[in-house]
Design a protein around this motif. Sequence first.
Motif, PDB file in Angstrom:
ATOM      1  N   THR A 260       0.754  -4.704   3.830  1.00  0.00           N
ATOM      2  CA  THR A 260      -0.638  -4.625   4.181  1.00  0.00           C
ATOM      3  C   THR A 260      -0.802  -5.741   5.411  1.00  0.00           C
ATOM      4  O   THR A 260       0.011  -6.549   5.300  1.00  0.00           O
ATOM      5  CB  THR A 260      -1.585  -4.706   2.905  1.00  0.00           C
TER       6      THR A 260
ATOM      7  N   ASP B 242      -4.533  -1.098   5.135  1.00  0.00           N
ATOM      8  CA  ASP B 242      -5.046  -1.541   3.949  1.00  0.00           C
ATOM      9  C   ASP B 242      -4.779  -0.848   2.814  1.00  0.00           C
ATOM     10  O   ASP B 242      -4.868   0.381   2.909  1.00  0.00           O
ATOM     11  CB  ASP B 242      -6.594  -1.712   4.123  1.00  0.00           C
ATOM     12  N   GLY B 243      -4.312  -1.466   1.788  1.00  0.00           N
ATOM     13  CA  GLY B 243      -4.232  -0.866   0.465  1.00  0.00           C
ATOM     14  C   GLY B 243      -5.333  -0.525  -0.239  1.00  0.00           C
ATOM     15  O   GLY B 243      -6.433  -0.892  -0.061  1.00  0.00           O
TER      16      GLY B 243
ATOM     17  N   SER C  25       0.875  -1.279  -0.331  1.00  0.00           N
ATOM     18  CA  SER C  25       0.006  -0.079   0.077  1.00  0.00           C
ATOM     19  C   SER C  25       0.841   1.390   0.042  1.00  0.00           C
ATOM     20  O   SER C  25       2.034   1.360   0.276  1.00  0.00           O
ATOM     21  CB  SER C  25      -1.016   0.048   1.350  1.00  0.00           C
TER      22      SER C  25
END
Length: 235
Positions: free
Chosen positions: A182, A233-234, A165
């Motif tokens: 991530t 989170d990406g 990410s």
Amino acid sequence: MAGSPATRSRRRTQPSVGDERLFDRELEDLPPALRWREWMLRVEAVIFASAEPVDRETLARVVGKNCSIDLLIEDLREELRSRPYELVSVAGGWQHRSRSAYAPAIRASAAPTRGAAAALSEFEAMVLMAVGYFQPVTRGELSKIFGKEVSRDTIGALRGAGFLSSGPRSPTPGAPYTYVTTKYFLSAFGIETLRDLPDIEGLEDAGLLSRHVVVSVDDFDDHVVDDAEAVEDGD
């Protein structure tokens, strides 16, 4: 490796207020032994059904408010001791994983596996490993580590697979983007936090990675980001 890429669409069911009122978490009408057994089965069912590690908050929704999640997990692990799969702690939650002793049988069967991670080329795997140790790190810094350009396509492939990410902008001239791993990275490699990565000195001794191009030995620990930042989170 197991898990589900961050880019894969996910269908999440959000319980309504009515559902929560109808669902009996406490099970006060059951004897203690049967109540505990039902809680165990609920927790195992939720973990089994989930495509990604299940955190404590999620499991707490299906058991009594005074129930110990840790003790439930401990009992489930004991119950699965003779099975070819187990409950493991990864990426801030729990997930079912096949035991490593059965990996040859699974590979020999050629059966499609649930949530299999994207296959990486040798170079992509090396770049991912470097990000894991040096994050947040820019593409230019990665290129210096490997002595050749790390292309945007390589970074794009790792992002597309859910492993990377975008991190904070670098304070260097031009403020380039940095990259971090991530939660899926942790899940796919079966580790709880970045502290569980292999000792970098061992990788240096094996000639697999050198940290001195980007950071000094004394600064390395300060360069590693906090786990919470590293596993965001990406896109």
